[in-house]
Design a protein around this motif. Sequence first.
Motif, PDB file in Angstrom:
ATOM      1  N   SER A   1       0.840  -1.207   0.000  1.00 23.37           N
ATOM      2  CA  SER A   1       0.000   0.000   0.000  1.00 23.37           C
ATOM      3  C   SER A   1       0.871   1.252   0.000  1.00 23.37           C
ATOM      4  O   SER A   1       0.578   2.232  -0.695  1.00 23.37           O
ATOM      5  CB  SER A   1      -0.930   0.013   1.213  1.00 23.37           C
TER       6      SER A   1
ATOM      7  N   GLN B   1      -8.308   0.567  -1.009  1.00 18.40           N
ATOM      8  CA  GLN B   1      -8.785  -0.702  -0.469  1.00 18.40           C
ATOM      9  C   GLN B   1     -10.211  -0.567   0.087  1.00 18.40           C
ATOM     10  O   GLN B   1     -11.049  -1.418  -0.122  1.00 18.40           O
ATOM     11  CB  GLN B   1      -7.821  -1.183   0.620  1.00 18.40           C
TER      12      GLN B   1
ATOM     13  N   ASP C   1      -5.606  -0.831  -4.994  1.00 22.97           N
ATOM     14  CA  ASP C   1      -5.094  -1.568  -3.836  1.00 22.97           C
ATOM     15  C   ASP C   1      -6.100  -2.645  -3.445  1.00 22.97           C
ATOM     16  O   ASP C   1      -7.156  -2.345  -2.894  1.00 22.97           O
ATOM     17  CB  ASP C   1      -4.852  -0.604  -2.671  1.00 22.97           C
ATOM     18  N   GLU C   2      -5.794  -3.871  -3.765  1.00 20.68           N
ATOM     19  CA  GLU C   2      -6.631  -5.033  -3.447  1.00 20.68           C
ATOM     20  C   GLU C   2      -8.103  -4.852  -3.841  1.00 20.68           C
ATOM     21  O   GLU C   2      -8.998  -4.951  -3.001  1.00 20.68           O
ATOM     22  CB  GLU C   2      -6.497  -5.388  -1.960  1.00 20.68           C
TER      23      GLU C   2
HETATM   24 MG   LIG Z   1      -2.048  -2.821   2.047  1.00 22.60          MG
END
Ligand SMILES: [Mg+2]
Length: 279
Positions: free
Chosen positions: A43, A89, A166-167
């Motif tokens: 991240s 995220q 991010d994810e």
């Molecule tokens: Mg992360």
Amino acid sequence: MIEFKNFSFKYKNGEKNALSGINLKLNKGDFVGVIGNSGAGKSTFTYAVNGVIPHHFEGDFFGEVIVKGIDTVESSPSELALSVGSVFQDIDGQMVSSVVEDELLFGLENFGVPHEEIEARITDILEMVGIEDLRYRNISTLSGGQKQKVAICAVVSLMPDILVLDEPTAELDPQSSHQIFSMLRMLNEKMGITIIVVEQKIMLLSEFSKRLLIFNEGSIYLDGSPQEVLKDTYKLQDIGVNCPRVASLANALAERKLYEGEVPVNIDDAEVMVRNIIK
Ligand SMILES: [Mg+2]
Ligand SMILES: Nc1ncnc2c1ncn2[C@@H]1O[C@H](COP(=O)(O)OP(=O)(O)OP(=O)(O)O)[C@@H](O)[C@H]1O
């Protein structure tokens, strides 16, 4: 297009560097997958690309990060936002409107896109991604995968050159995760958007990425095409990253001198490998 020169960063309240000695060049049109253990610095890496570091998080910043010729320390967050779109995220935290259309409108108006252009931008992106039917839906009624698609559309409608995620599939089932990656591939191929995506599902990354970065304890541990990075199962195991099964199979066969081709990165390639060996 993106260059890290001897970059290190320590958060203000951090005990040690979150990232250390990062040297890296990412090319225009790349599809870069990022994986690594929790706390490895993934991240933080995305924050360095989109300017959240240093503009939002305080800390010790060493080296340089250059995005499209701009030094991120010297640029403003809004200048960077013109080039780099981000999907964080926590997408619920990122969405500001209750209806899908308004979510897209909000960004477009904020970016000062001329009014006569806005309608076309919204229709085009929703159509391209195949979610025109969601346009007037309340965001709170959407599934996780649909929400994720809306979040990506809202960012892509601003036409960034680079998209950092991010994810994005963290809370999605395998099928929706695959759909999100197919969508990213389409944006990469059709619009030429450079994609940087952090993802825990290594099989997805190996299938879709052109380049894989494996982070470990704040450094880049492996960097190369999925075929290059995945050819040593043990090296990945050492840092707790699982090798995709198709790659582990190829590596095990190679170890027994039964196979010496490229590591397959999807089921179809693995099938070809196995058929050839049986022959
Ligand atoms: Mg992360
Ligand atoms: N705001 C912060 N303040 C202090 N330390 C932080 C902060 N954010 C992250 N860190 C630390 O920096 C390091 C890297 O964190 P980062 O969030 O980049 O890891 P990650 O690879 O994204 O992990 P995860 O897979 O859990 O999301 C960790 O040691 C983490 O504790």
